[in-house]
Design a protein around this motif. Structure first.
Motif, PDB file in Angstrom:
ATOM      1  N   ARG A 125       0.840  -1.214   0.000  1.00 53.30           N
ATOM      2  CA  ARG A 125       0.000   0.000   0.000  1.00 53.30           C
ATOM      3  C   ARG A 125       0.867   1.254   0.000  1.00 53.30           C
ATOM      4  NH1 ARG A 125      -3.184  -2.879   4.327  1.00 53.30           N
ATOM      5  NH2 ARG A 125      -4.853  -3.917   3.188  1.00 53.30           N
ATOM      6  N   ALA A 126       2.084   1.136   0.534  1.00 57.59           N
ATOM      7  CA  ALA A 126       2.977   2.304   0.639  1.00 57.59           C
ATOM      8  C   ALA A 126       3.825   2.515  -0.617  1.00 57.59           C
ATOM      9  CB  ALA A 126       3.877   2.150   1.864  1.00 57.59           C
ATOM     10  N   LEU A 127       3.662   1.649  -1.622  1.00 56.00           N
ATOM     11  CA  LEU A 127       4.448   1.802  -2.856  1.00 56.00           C
ATOM     12  C   LEU A 127       3.990   3.005  -3.656  1.00 56.00           C
ATOM     13  CD1 LEU A 127       4.318  -1.849  -4.216  1.00 56.00           C
ATOM     14  CD2 LEU A 127       6.382  -0.695  -3.400  1.00 56.00           C
ATOM     15  N   ASP A 128       4.911   3.604  -4.380  1.00 57.85           N
ATOM     16  CA  ASP A 128       4.540   4.540  -5.443  1.00 57.85           C
ATOM     17  C   ASP A 128       5.266   4.055  -6.703  1.00 57.85           C
ATOM     18  OD1 ASP A 128       7.164   5.222  -5.064  1.00 57.85           O
ATOM     19  OD2 ASP A 128       6.774   7.240  -4.315  1.00 57.85           O
ATOM     20  N   PRO A 129       5.033   4.672  -7.842  1.00 57.73           N
ATOM     21  CA  PRO A 129       5.670   4.151  -9.061  1.00 57.73           C
ATOM     22  C   PRO A 129       7.182   4.027  -8.948  1.00 57.73           C
ATOM     23  CG  PRO A 129       3.932   5.688  -9.651  1.00 57.73           C
ATOM     24  CD  PRO A 129       4.066   5.754  -8.152  1.00 57.73           C
ATOM     25  N   GLU A 130       7.819   5.013  -8.315  1.00 53.93           N
ATOM     26  CA  GLU A 130       9.283   4.982  -8.268  1.00 53.93           C
ATOM     27  C   GLU A 130       9.804   3.810  -7.425  1.00 53.93           C
ATOM     28  OE1 GLU A 130      11.401   7.959  -6.132  1.00 53.93           O
ATOM     29  OE2 GLU A 130      13.183   7.718  -7.396  1.00 53.93           O
ATOM     30  N   THR A 131       9.209   3.589  -6.258  1.00 54.36           N
ATOM     31  CA  THR A 131       9.691   2.502  -5.403  1.00 54.36           C
ATOM     32  C   THR A 131       9.397   1.138  -6.044  1.00 54.36           C
ATOM     33  OG1 THR A 131       7.655   2.832  -4.117  1.00 54.36           O
ATOM     34  CG2 THR A 131       9.677   3.705  -3.183  1.00 54.36           C
ATOM     35  N   VAL A 170       8.924 -14.002 -16.124  1.00 51.62           N
ATOM     36  CA  VAL A 170       8.293 -14.019 -14.798  1.00 51.62           C
ATOM     37  C   VAL A 170       6.793 -13.798 -14.947  1.00 51.62           C
ATOM     38  CG1 VAL A 170      10.333 -13.202 -13.546  1.00 51.62           C
ATOM     39  CG2 VAL A 170       8.721 -11.531 -14.458  1.00 51.62           C
ATOM     40  N   ASN A 171       6.039 -14.404 -14.041  1.00 53.44           N
ATOM     41  CA  ASN A 171       4.592 -14.191 -13.954  1.00 53.44           C
ATOM     42  C   ASN A 171       4.352 -13.516 -12.607  1.00 53.44           C
ATOM     43  OD1 ASN A 171       1.825 -14.434 -14.590  1.00 53.44           O
ATOM     44  ND2 ASN A 171       1.666 -16.346 -13.434  1.00 53.44           N
ATOM     45  N   ASP A 172       4.317 -12.171 -12.632  1.00 55.87           N
ATOM     46  CA  ASP A 172       4.419 -11.367 -11.408  1.00 55.87           C
ATOM     47  C   ASP A 172       3.063 -10.755 -11.036  1.00 55.87           C
ATOM     48  OD1 ASP A 172       5.235  -9.743  -9.315  1.00 55.87           O
ATOM     49  OD2 ASP A 172       6.564  -8.469 -10.517  1.00 55.87           O
ATOM     50  N   MET A 173       2.611 -11.011  -9.818  1.00 60.76           N
ATOM     51  CA  MET A 173       1.420 -10.337  -9.297  1.00 60.76           C
ATOM     52  C   MET A 173       1.887  -9.239  -8.345  1.00 60.76           C
ATOM     53  SD  MET A 173      -1.703 -11.778  -6.939  1.00 60.76           S
ATOM     54  CE  MET A 173      -2.410 -12.926  -8.098  1.00 60.76           C
ATOM     55  N   TYR A 174       1.622  -7.975  -8.742  1.00 60.01           N
ATOM     56  CA  TYR A 174       2.128  -6.871  -7.927  1.00 60.01           C
ATOM     57  C   TYR A 174       1.321  -5.603  -8.204  1.00 60.01           C
ATOM     58  CZ  TYR A 174       5.783  -5.025  -4.871  1.00 60.01           C
ATOM     59  OH  TYR A 174       6.461  -4.502  -3.803  1.00 60.01           O
ATOM     60  N   ARG A 175       1.764  -4.481  -7.658  1.00 66.39           N
ATOM     61  CA  ARG A 175       1.055  -3.205  -7.791  1.00 66.39           C
ATOM     62  C   ARG A 175       1.923  -2.203  -8.561  1.00 66.39           C
ATOM     63  NH1 ARG A 175      -1.566  -0.690  -2.893  1.00 66.39           N
ATOM     64  NH2 ARG A 175      -3.119  -0.260  -4.504  1.00 66.39           N
ATOM     65  N   GLN A 176       1.345  -1.049  -8.891  1.00 69.74           N
ATOM     66  CA  GLN A 176       2.062   0.000  -9.644  1.00 69.74           C
ATOM     67  C   GLN A 176       2.661  -0.593 -10.923  1.00 69.74           C
ATOM     68  OE1 GLN A 176       1.828   3.059  -8.772  1.00 69.74           O
ATOM     69  NE2 GLN A 176       1.328   3.051  -6.602  1.00 69.74           N
ATOM     70  N   LEU A 177       1.805  -1.295 -11.661  1.00 72.31           N
ATOM     71  CA  LEU A 177       2.324  -2.146 -12.735  1.00 72.31           C
ATOM     72  C   LEU A 177       2.830  -1.392 -13.960  1.00 72.31           C
ATOM     73  CD1 LEU A 177       0.018  -5.287 -12.662  1.00 72.31           C
ATOM     74  CD2 LEU A 177       2.232  -4.937 -11.610  1.00 72.31           C
ATOM     75  N   GLU A 178       2.396  -0.147 -14.176  1.00 70.02           N
ATOM     76  CA  GLU A 178       2.990   0.597 -15.291  1.00 70.02           C
ATOM     77  C   GLU A 178       4.490   0.764 -15.048  1.00 70.02           C
ATOM     78  OE1 GLU A 178       0.098   1.601 -13.916  1.00 70.02           O
ATOM     79  OE2 GLU A 178      -1.294   2.332 -15.467  1.00 70.02           O
ATOM     80  N   ALA A 179       4.835   1.067 -13.794  1.00 69.42           N
ATOM     81  CA  ALA A 179       6.256   1.242 -13.446  1.00 69.42           C
ATOM     82  C   ALA A 179       6.992  -0.099 -13.485  1.00 69.42           C
ATOM     83  CB  ALA A 179       6.379   1.875 -12.061  1.00 69.42           C
ATOM     84  N   VAL A 180       6.327  -1.152 -13.028  1.00 70.13           N
ATOM     85  CA  VAL A 180       6.944  -2.485 -13.046  1.00 70.13           C
ATOM     86  C   VAL A 180       7.199  -2.915 -14.495  1.00 70.13           C
ATOM     87  CG1 VAL A 180       6.521  -4.923 -12.522  1.00 70.13           C
ATOM     88  CG2 VAL A 180       5.999  -3.165 -10.802  1.00 70.13           C
ATOM     89  N   ALA A 181       6.224  -2.628 -15.366  1.00 71.96           N
ATOM     90  CA  ALA A 181       6.394  -2.965 -16.790  1.00 71.96           C
ATOM     91  C   ALA A 181       7.572  -2.201 -17.380  1.00 71.96           C
ATOM     92  CB  ALA A 181       5.106  -2.651 -17.557  1.00 71.96           C
ATOM     93  N   GLU A 182       7.721  -0.935 -16.984  1.00 73.53           N
ATOM     94  CA  GLU A 182       8.852  -0.157 -17.499  1.00 73.53           C
ATOM     95  C   GLU A 182      10.182  -0.747 -17.041  1.00 73.53           C
ATOM     96  OE1 GLU A 182       7.898   3.911 -16.480  1.00 73.53           O
ATOM     97  OE2 GLU A 182       6.148   3.784 -17.814  1.00 73.53           O
ATOM     98  N   ALA A 183      10.221  -1.250 -15.813  1.00 76.43           N
ATOM     99  CA  ALA A 183      11.445  -1.911 -15.319  1.00 76.43           C
ATOM    100  C   ALA A 183      11.763  -3.139 -16.173  1.00 76.43           C
ATOM    101  CB  ALA A 183      11.272  -2.302 -13.850  1.00 76.43           C
ATOM    102  N   ALA A 184      10.739  -3.939 -16.454  1.00 75.68           N
ATOM    103  CA  ALA A 184      10.951  -5.154 -17.260  1.00 75.68           C
ATOM    104  C   ALA A 184      11.368  -4.799 -18.685  1.00 75.68           C
ATOM    105  CB  ALA A 184       9.673  -5.988 -17.275  1.00 75.68           C
ATOM    106  N   GLU A 185      10.744  -3.744 -19.227  1.00 80.90           N
ATOM    107  CA  GLU A 185      11.102  -3.312 -20.590  1.00 80.90           C
ATOM    108  C   GLU A 185      12.567  -2.898 -20.643  1.00 80.90           C
ATOM    109  OE1 GLU A 185       8.199  -0.680 -22.720  1.00 80.90           O
ATOM    110  OE2 GLU A 185       6.983  -1.045 -20.941  1.00 80.90           O
ATOM    111  N   ARG A 186      12.998  -2.132 -19.635  1.00 75.59           N
ATOM    112  CA  ARG A 186      14.386  -1.646 -19.631  1.00 75.59           C
ATOM    113  C   ARG A 186      15.378  -2.798 -19.449  1.00 75.59           C
ATOM    114  NH1 ARG A 186      17.056   2.358 -15.071  1.00 75.59           N
ATOM    115  NH2 ARG A 186      19.222   1.986 -15.673  1.00 75.59           N
ATOM    116  N   LEU A 187      15.084  -3.687 -18.505  1.00 74.83           N
ATOM    117  CA  LEU A 187      16.015  -4.778 -18.195  1.00 74.83           C
ATOM    118  C   LEU A 187      16.108  -5.774 -19.336  1.00 74.83           C
ATOM    119  CD1 LEU A 187      17.790  -6.123 -15.998  1.00 74.83           C
ATOM    120  CD2 LEU A 187      15.725  -7.306 -15.207  1.00 74.83           C
TER     121      LEU A 187
END
Ligand SMILES: [Zn+2]
Length: 439
Positions: free
Chosen positions: A93-99, A119-136
């Protein structure tokens, strides 16, 4: 950019239907696909050549159920429900896109280093998570932590927004599914709505199911029946559904999974860590179900290493059934590579012409793979599942791209990722402490 790559002189573990292993073989990649797999040499013709002498070249491992970890090994000595309520839910709940972004980069980079290509990842702030995966450069299928509104997690509208923004991004490396956290935080209406949304979007579902005896008891209290019965009645189950854990299944529930061809994400090390139980793997296999492997969460497991998960998958069955014939290495390897890709709809998991070029290179020049009988497939498979850990991985190729080469990332500054993930962890802990003082 993708290019023509030739890996030569390799021990090629194809995991194809015939289970071919070529000693001194060659794999040719063109763009994002495997063009050729052969026991023979292939002329370079201007391609980039990787000499894979004393290396195994094999399909990448798939983490079939996981969560990005913001606080690995933190606050993790509690029973499941208490742990979720006191740490995991407040943290996400305390996450934001950056964290979320830096936590995902730290988590996924550990996965890459351990030979995971998807990976098959269930998580929050997924636009940011997707950007991490795209970059990596990793392949990532993402689903939100959807629960009923009073739990202040994600909604189906959040999930739909992420789907429309990110599904199919990065040449199809990013996929988005509809997530349901688990039955204790859901309702029959939410479950039916989740299925309707998945059908409308033409995507699949990702849910936790029967992960502990406590979860079964809550299901009986809340819904009047067992978890897989509720999921079946609400239309959640199906060939497009990945149900994580599925530990405490009755025979009736097993039959429902079989009838609906539901995929199971088996997470043996996470279940052992949480004292949750041992899934009925022989019965799941006998029912013909597609079972892949997942690490679940480095917060409740402390590692993303899928080699460790493979060893747990083998040994837990043996010790719980007093049968050393269970958990044989070739079967476990197929669960980790082929079944995970199959369940996620990724055209990979074996080294054959035309398949997606998601593969890893493993250095056998270490104590882990010593001794190694030349030409022995059995010896090789036993080492991979029972002797190796993720540190044997030297190079990782996803979608034809070299994302990790000779133990160096090509896409990220690893020191920066670790530094930022540490900073974000401390920020989230501080935010949690501040909100608990206010609350
Ligand atoms: Zn989980």
């Amino acid at each position: 950019m993708s290019e023509r790559i030739i890996l030569r002189n390799a021990i090629v573990v194809t995991l194809n239907e015939a289970d071919d292993v070529h000693f001194g073989g060659t794999v040719v990649i063109e763009g994002d696909r495997i063009a050729q797999v052969t026991a023979d040499a292939v002329p370079a013709d201007g391609a980039r050549v990787i000499d894979a002498t004393d290396r195994i070249v094999m399909p990448g491992l798939v983490d079939f159920h996981c969560h990005t970890a913001i606080g690995k090994s933190w606050g993790s000595n509690l029973p499941l429900l208490e742990y979720l309520q006191s740490w995991w839910y407040p943290a996400v709940r305390a996450l934001d896109p950056e964290t979320a972004y830096w936590a995902a980069l730290a988590t996924y980079s550990e996965s890459i280093k351990c030979g995971v290509t998807a990976v098959n990842d269930m998580y929050r702030q997924l636009e940011a998570v997707a950007e991490a995966a795209e970059r990596l450069g990793i392949r990532a299928v993402l689903a939100n932590v959807v629960a009923t509104d009073e739990h202040n997690l994600d909604t189906l509208a959040d999930n739909e927004r992420v789907f429309r923004a990110k599904n199919g991004a990065a040449n199809g490396r990013i996929g988005v599914r509809v997530g349901i956290e688990w039955l204790p935080l859901a309702s029959e209406e939410l479950l039916r709505d989740a299925r309707a949304l998945a059908d409308e979007l033409g995507t699949g579902l990702h849910i936790h199911l029967s992960e502990s005896l406590g979860a079964v008891e809550i299901s009986k209290e809340m819904y009047g029946r067992r978890p897989a019965e509720v999921a079946y009645d609400c239309g959640i189950l199906g060939p497009d559904c990945i149900a994580a854990h599925c530990i405490w299944l009755s025979d009736v529930e097993l039959a429902l999974l079989r009838e609906t061809h539901t995929n199971v994400a088996h997470c043996p090390s996470s279940a052992a860590w949480g004292g949750a139980g041992v899934a009925r793997l022989p019965e799941l296999a006998a029912a013909g179900l597609n079972v892949g492997l997942g690490h679940d969460s480095a917060e409740g497991n402390n590692s993303c290493d899928m080699f460790e998960v493979m060893k747990f998958a083998s040994l837990l069955q043996r010790v719980s059934r007093l049968d050393p014939n269970l958990g044989q290495a070739p079967d476990v390897l197929r669960m980790a590579c082929r079944n995970g890709n199959r369940g996620l709809g990724i055209d990979a998991g074996e080294l054959s012409p035309g398949k997606k070029a998601d593969l890893i290179v493993i250095d056998t020049r270490s104590q882990m793979f010593t001794p190694l009988m030349p030409g022995s497939k059995d010896h090789l498979f036993a080492h991979l599942v029972l002797a190796a850990n993720g540190s044997c991985v030297e190079t990782v190729i996803v979608d034809g791209n070299l994302v990790y080469e000779n133990r160096e990332f090509t896409t990220i500054d690893e020191d920066e990722v670790l530094r930022e993930a540490n900073r974000c962890f401390r920020e989230v802990v501080a935010r949690m402490e501040a909100s608990s003082r206010l609350g």
